[in-house]
Each structure stands twice: as structure tokens, then as C-alpha cells.
Design an enzyme around this catalytic site. Structure first.
Site, PDB file in Angstrom:
ATOM      1  N   ARG A 185       0.672  -1.151   0.101  1.00  0.00           N
ATOM      2  CA  ARG A 185      -0.068   0.120  -0.162  1.00  0.00           C
ATOM      3  C   ARG A 185       0.989   1.306   0.159  1.00  0.00           C
ATOM      4  O   ARG A 185       2.120   1.309   0.411  1.00  0.00           O
ATOM      5  CB  ARG A 185      -0.781   0.025   1.264  1.00  0.00           C
ATOM      6  CG  ARG A 185      -2.061  -0.929   1.279  1.00  0.00           C
ATOM      7  CD  ARG A 185      -3.143  -0.527  -0.043  1.00  0.00           C
ATOM      8  NE  ARG A 185      -4.441  -1.039   0.351  1.00  0.00           N
ATOM      9  CZ  ARG A 185      -4.527  -2.164  -0.515  1.00  0.00           C
ATOM     10  NH1 ARG A 185      -3.598  -2.559  -1.548  1.00  0.00           N
ATOM     11  NH2 ARG A 185      -5.735  -2.915  -0.454  1.00  0.00           N
ATOM     12  N   HIS A 234      -1.245   0.709  -9.511  1.00  0.00           N
ATOM     13  CA  HIS A 234      -1.931  -0.144  -8.731  1.00  0.00           C
ATOM     14  C   HIS A 234      -2.665  -1.452  -9.516  1.00  0.00           C
ATOM     15  O   HIS A 234      -3.838  -1.606  -9.287  1.00  0.00           O
ATOM     16  CB  HIS A 234      -3.037   0.575  -7.787  1.00  0.00           C
ATOM     17  CG  HIS A 234      -3.217  -0.193  -6.716  1.00  0.00           C
ATOM     18  ND1 HIS A 234      -3.776   0.204  -5.457  1.00  0.00           N
ATOM     19  CD2 HIS A 234      -3.447  -1.555  -6.300  1.00  0.00           C
ATOM     20  CE1 HIS A 234      -3.955  -0.444  -4.515  1.00  0.00           C
ATOM     21  NE2 HIS A 234      -3.904  -1.789  -4.966  1.00  0.00           N
TER      22      HIS A 234
HETATM   23  P1  NDP Z   1      -1.560 -11.480   4.941  1.00  0.00           P
HETATM   24  O1  NDP Z   1      -2.603 -11.117   5.955  1.00  0.00           O
HETATM   25  O2  NDP Z   1      -2.002 -12.917   4.384  1.00  0.00           O
HETATM   26  O3  NDP Z   1      -0.205 -11.359   5.091  1.00  0.00           O
HETATM   27  C1  NDP Z   1       0.324 -10.265   5.794  1.00  0.00           C
HETATM   28  C2  NDP Z   1       1.572 -10.386   6.169  1.00  0.00           C
HETATM   29  O4  NDP Z   1       2.213  -9.343   6.922  1.00  0.00           O
HETATM   30  C3  NDP Z   1       2.038 -11.641   7.395  1.00  0.00           C
HETATM   31  O5  NDP Z   1       2.951 -12.345   7.170  1.00  0.00           O
HETATM   32  C4  NDP Z   1       1.981 -10.620   8.338  1.00  0.00           C
HETATM   33  O6  NDP Z   1       2.900 -11.363   9.847  1.00  0.00           O
HETATM   34  C5  NDP Z   1       2.710  -9.506   7.997  1.00  0.00           C
HETATM   35  N1  NDP Z   1       2.671  -8.437   8.893  1.00  0.00           N
HETATM   36  C6  NDP Z   1       1.461  -7.626   9.281  1.00  0.00           C
HETATM   37  N2  NDP Z   1       1.859  -6.666  10.289  1.00  0.00           N
HETATM   38  C7  NDP Z   1       3.299  -6.859  10.334  1.00  0.00           C
HETATM   39  C8  NDP Z   1       4.177  -6.080  11.302  1.00  0.00           C
HETATM   40  N3  NDP Z   1       3.577  -5.191  11.999  1.00  0.00           N
HETATM   41  N4  NDP Z   1       5.290  -6.516  11.226  1.00  0.00           N
HETATM   42  C9  NDP Z   1       5.581  -7.734  10.477  1.00  0.00           C
HETATM   43  N5  NDP Z   1       5.145  -8.115   9.639  1.00  0.00           N
HETATM   44  C10 NDP Z   1       3.808  -8.013   9.512  1.00  0.00           C
HETATM   45  O7  NDP Z   1      -1.849 -10.139   3.499  1.00  0.00           O
HETATM   46  P2  NDP Z   1      -1.734 -10.780   2.075  1.00  0.00           P
HETATM   47  O8  NDP Z   1      -0.248 -11.549   1.743  1.00  0.00           O
HETATM   48  O9  NDP Z   1      -2.851 -11.439   1.313  1.00  0.00           O
HETATM   49  O10 NDP Z   1      -1.759  -9.259   1.415  1.00  0.00           O
HETATM   50  C11 NDP Z   1      -0.836  -8.296   1.973  1.00  0.00           C
HETATM   51  C12 NDP Z   1      -1.094  -6.969   1.263  1.00  0.00           C
HETATM   52  O11 NDP Z   1      -0.858  -7.001  -0.088  1.00  0.00           O
HETATM   53  C13 NDP Z   1      -2.655  -6.546   1.414  1.00  0.00           C
HETATM   54  O12 NDP Z   1      -2.841  -6.295   2.952  1.00  0.00           O
HETATM   55  C14 NDP Z   1      -2.483  -5.377   0.408  1.00  0.00           C
HETATM   56  O13 NDP Z   1      -2.367  -4.044   1.138  1.00  0.00           O
HETATM   57  C15 NDP Z   1      -1.854  -5.720  -0.437  1.00  0.00           C
HETATM   58  N6  NDP Z   1      -2.292  -6.104  -1.848  1.00  0.00           N
HETATM   59  C16 NDP Z   1      -1.875  -5.164  -2.957  1.00  0.00           C
HETATM   60  C17 NDP Z   1      -2.349  -5.549  -4.340  1.00  0.00           C
HETATM   61  C18 NDP Z   1      -1.838  -4.728  -5.251  1.00  0.00           C
HETATM   62  O14 NDP Z   1      -2.403  -4.942  -6.548  1.00  0.00           O
HETATM   63  N7  NDP Z   1      -0.828  -3.965  -5.303  1.00  0.00           N
HETATM   64  C19 NDP Z   1      -3.124  -6.856  -4.201  1.00  0.00           C
HETATM   65  C20 NDP Z   1      -3.579  -7.289  -3.247  1.00  0.00           C
HETATM   66  C21 NDP Z   1      -2.987  -7.097  -1.897  1.00  0.00           C
HETATM   67  P3  NDP Z   1       2.084 -12.832  10.339  1.00  0.00           P
HETATM   68  O15 NDP Z   1       2.352 -13.937   9.311  1.00  0.00           O
HETATM   69  O16 NDP Z   1       2.889 -12.997  11.504  1.00  0.00           O
HETATM   70  O17 NDP Z   1       0.770 -12.476  10.441  1.00  0.00           O
HETATM   71  C1  OXD Z   2      -5.923  -5.712  -2.895  1.00  0.00           C
HETATM   72  C2  OXD Z   2      -5.772  -4.673  -4.073  1.00  0.00           C
HETATM   73  O1  OXD Z   2      -5.970  -5.271  -1.871  1.00  0.00           O
HETATM   74  O2  OXD Z   2      -6.023  -5.069  -5.014  1.00  0.00           O
HETATM   75  O3  OXD Z   2      -6.567  -6.929  -3.388  1.00  0.00           O
HETATM   76  O4  OXD Z   2      -4.858  -3.767  -3.716  1.00  0.00           O
END
Ligand code: NDP
Ligand code: OXD
Length: 321
Positions: free
Chosen positions: A236, A284
Site C-alpha cells: 500500500r 496499482h
Molecule cells: P496476509 O494478511 O496474508 O499477510 C500479511 C503478512 O504481513 C503476514 O505475514 C503478517 O505477519 C505480516 N505483517 C503484518 N503486520 C506486520 C508487522 N507489524 N510486522 C511484521 N510483519 C507484519 O496479507 P496478504 O499477503 O494477502 O496481502 C498483503 C497486502 O498486499 C494486503 O494487505 C494489501 O495491502 C496488498 N495487496 C496489494 C495488491 C496490489 O495490487 N498492489 C493486491 C493485493 C494485496 P504474520 O504472518 O505474523 O501474521
Molecule cells: C487488494 C488490492 O488489496 O488490489 O486486493 O489492492
């Protein structure tokens, strides 16, 4: 008995993600359930049991007295977490293979682009210069992925199979074969010190806001074959301090950046990111997921929920993701 209606509140989608396209996909997969595309002047908010949303305005979901589940049509729920009036019902996010695969494509594409010196090679072609430079092997490069959730875990697996030295960083401890796993604040510095290409796939939460800043970039490895570290952010825009990124690209703290997300989207035309020679920018669309897959995923979850089964990928509101 009438099935509770599914309301669609979709803002900001274009083409593939247009509200009308979503409505037609949901009509196809919801059987005899009523699908309402809002705003709709003739509907009774009390009939809405489910809402499928993308970037709803704060307060928009508060008026549904019989709401049972909110389905976010993307993976990241930061826009919803910012709504203090969000109803206290389960909030489900997207975790489907179609989205995961597309994000892994983006991560691999941009990692390889910097590793294989594509910006230099394209410039050489434009200038008709036959000047190959030394190309190091993948196993000379250390890629560090912040976030080892649905998306990060898949990306590290493919990067590892290409031959990179791969590490990951998460909030809680993880174990992934062939990947050096770090977690928590206490292990962040060690993770950064061994990283040449930093990939960010974190969710935006109060803990992660602006985590990508000068202090963090200064800790990345500067002894890798690329000379200076590279940032790839597809999480993000709120994760990044944008003036810091520009200043670090200018003074060489960062060698290059691939950015898919920005604090203000669409990115204003006067932003320096558009023309910065070290920036590779995408609008994006790292994982521009197919509404067919997501509408099927939501319809399946509603059926299971109504049959007494558990919802999947429910957001932990305390953690914020
Ligand atoms: P998940 O919730 O499956 O994974 C999030 C990961 O981030 C986990 O490993 C989590 O740790 C880690 N995390 C969260 N907070 C912290 C922190 N404070 N310190 C260290 N690690 C942290 O999310 P997704 O993988 O499904 O998606 C991740 C992000 O990708 C979404 O939230 C979205 O913002 C972005 N996204 C962007 C898209 C785009 O087109 N650009 C499309 C889709 C998503 P833990 O394993 O310990 O829980
Ligand atoms: C998502 C994105 O969060 O597309 O899925 O950004």
C-alpha cells in the site's frame, strides 16, 4: 423464505472492476439471491444480509440493521479499518489463487527486471549502444520479502526456485523451506542487513504505516552486486514515506524502485515519481484480480456460512489485517 440480499458497494473500479461487471458476475453465481448494486433508490436496507465492498465511504455500511458478513473484494482491508462506524460483523478478505498468482508474477517480473539490469539494457537499445555489462548470477542476490502471508509466502517460494537467496520478515515466527525467516521488530535489522532487493507485501496498519523510510533503507545491504539496494512496493502507498524514497533515490541510498502503490491514487500528474529515471511505476495493478474468481469465492462462502460452516480469511480487527 426469501434469501437475504447481497448489496454491492463498489467505488473506484475501472474496466475489469466496473460496478456493472461485478453485478453481472454476482448475478451469475448467486442463484435466486437478490443482488443490489448501490446506490439503488428502491431498496430496503433491512433486506441486506451481506455486503461485498471495495473502498466504501466511511459510514456507508452502518445503515444495514441485518448485516451478517462484510466481504472486502480485495486482500487489503485498510480502507475498511479506517471506518470507525464499521458494523461489528465478520469481515472477510480475498485470498484466492488468481490474486496470489498475479502478485507473484509482479514480484518476479520486477525482481528479475532489476537483477537482469533491464532499465540499463532498454536505455542501451534506445541509444543503439552494444555495451553488455557484467551479469551476476541469481544466487549472488539476496531478496528480502516483508510480509509472509498469503502473497509473501507464494512469492518467496518462486523466488527461491529461481535461485535467489531469499529471506522473509513477518510479525510472528514462520518456517518456510529454503527461506531464512525473521520476525518482529527485534529481527528487522538483521533481515535488512542481508537484503539487496527489498519487496514489500505488508498490510497497512498503524504499526506498518510509513515503515518504508530513510532509516530503514539505510540499513539495507550496500555490498551486493547491484551496488545499491532496490525497493519494490506492492503493498500500500501508506507503507512508504514518499519524500524519503525520492531523496534516497537521488542520493544513492536506493539504486532503484518499482512502485505499484502510492499515498494518493491516481498519482497526481505533477508527482516526481512519474519521470524519475530510477523509478519503474505501475498504476496499482500488480494483482488486478478477475471478478469471476472473487464473486465465486464470495458466493461459496455465503453458502457455507448459511449451512453452518465457518467463514474463511476473516480479518482480525485487533491486528488490523
Ligand atoms: P496476509 O494478511 O496474508 O499477510 C500479511 C503478512 O504481513 C503476514 O505475514 C503478517 O505477519 C505480516 N505483517 C503484518 N503486520 C506486520 C508487522 N507489524 N510486522 C511484521 N510483519 C507484519 O496479507 P496478504 O499477503 O494477502 O496481502 C498483503 C497486502 O498486499 C494486503 O494487505 C494489501 O495491502 C496488498 N495487496 C496489494 C495488491 C496490489 O495490487 N498492489 C493486491 C493485493 C494485496 P504474520 O504472518 O505474523 O501474521
Ligand atoms: C487488494 C488490492 O488489496 O488490489 O486486493 O489492492
Amino acid at each position: 423464505m426469501n434469501k437475504g440480499a447481497l448489496a454491492l458497494l463498489i467505488h473506484g473500479g475501472a474496466q475489469n472492476w466496473s460496478p456493472e461487471r461485478w453485478k453481472s458476475r454476482f448475478d451469475d453465481v448467486c442463484g435466486d439471491r437478490r443482488v443490489l448494486l448501490l446506490p439503488d433508490p428502491a431498496f430496503d436496507p433491512a433486506e441486506v444480509h451481506y455486503a461485498a465492498v471495495w473502498k466504501p465511504a466511511p459510514g456507508e455500511l452502518a445503515g444495514f440493521a441485518n448485516l451478517r458478513v462484510i466481504f472486502n473484494l480485495g486482500a487489503g482491508v485498510d480502507a475498511l479499518m479506517a471506518d470507525s462506524s464499521l458494523p461489528e460483523v465478520p469481515l472477510v478478505r480475498v485470498a484466492v489463487g488468481d490474486l496470489t498468482g498475479r502478485m507473484t508474477e509482479y514480484v518476479v517480473l520486477h525482481t528479475l527486471m532489476h537483477h537482469r539490469q533491464e532499465p540499463y539494457l532498454r536505455a542501451s537499445q534506445r541509444e543503439k549502444r552494444w555495451e553488455p555489462t557484467y551479469q551476476w548470477a541469481a544466487n549472488a542476490v539476496s531478496v528480502g520479502v516483508m510480509g509472509l502471508g498469503t502473497l509473501g509466502a507464494d512469492a518467496v517460494d518462486v523466488l527461491r526456485r529461481i535461485g535467489f537467496q531469499v529471506a522473509g520478515w513477518s510479525r510472528s515466527p514462520r518456517q518456510i523451506e529454503g527461506v531464512e525467516c525473521f520476525h518482529g521488530e527485534g529481527q528487522l535489522e538483521a533481515f535488512l542487513r542481508r537484503t539487496d532487493i527489498l519487496v514489500c507485501l505488508l498490510p497497512l496498519t498503524p504499526e506498518t504505516r510509513q515503515i518504508l523510510n530513510r532509516g530503514l533503507f539505510a540499513k539495507l545491504n550496500r555490498k551486493g552486486p547491484m551496488g545499491a539496494p532496490v525497493l519494490i512496493n506492492a503493498g500500500r502507498g501508506g507503507l512508504q514515506n514518499e519524500p524519503d524514497i525520492l531523496a534516497c533515490l537521488d542520493d544513492g541510498t536506493l539504486g532503484a524502485a518499482s512502485l505499484d502503490v502510492f499515498g494518493h491514487e491516481p498519482l497526481p500528474t505533477d508527482s516526481r515519481f512519474w519521470t524519475h529515471p530510477k523509478v519503474v511505476l505501475t498504476p496499482h495493478n500488480a494483482a488486478d484480480t478477475d471478478p469471476d474468481e472473487i464473486s465465486k469465492y464470495v458466493a461459496r462462502q455465503i453458502e457455507r456460512f448459511e449451512a453452518g460452516g465457518a467463514l474463511e480469511n476473516v480479518v482480525d480487527r485487533k491486528r488490523g489485517y
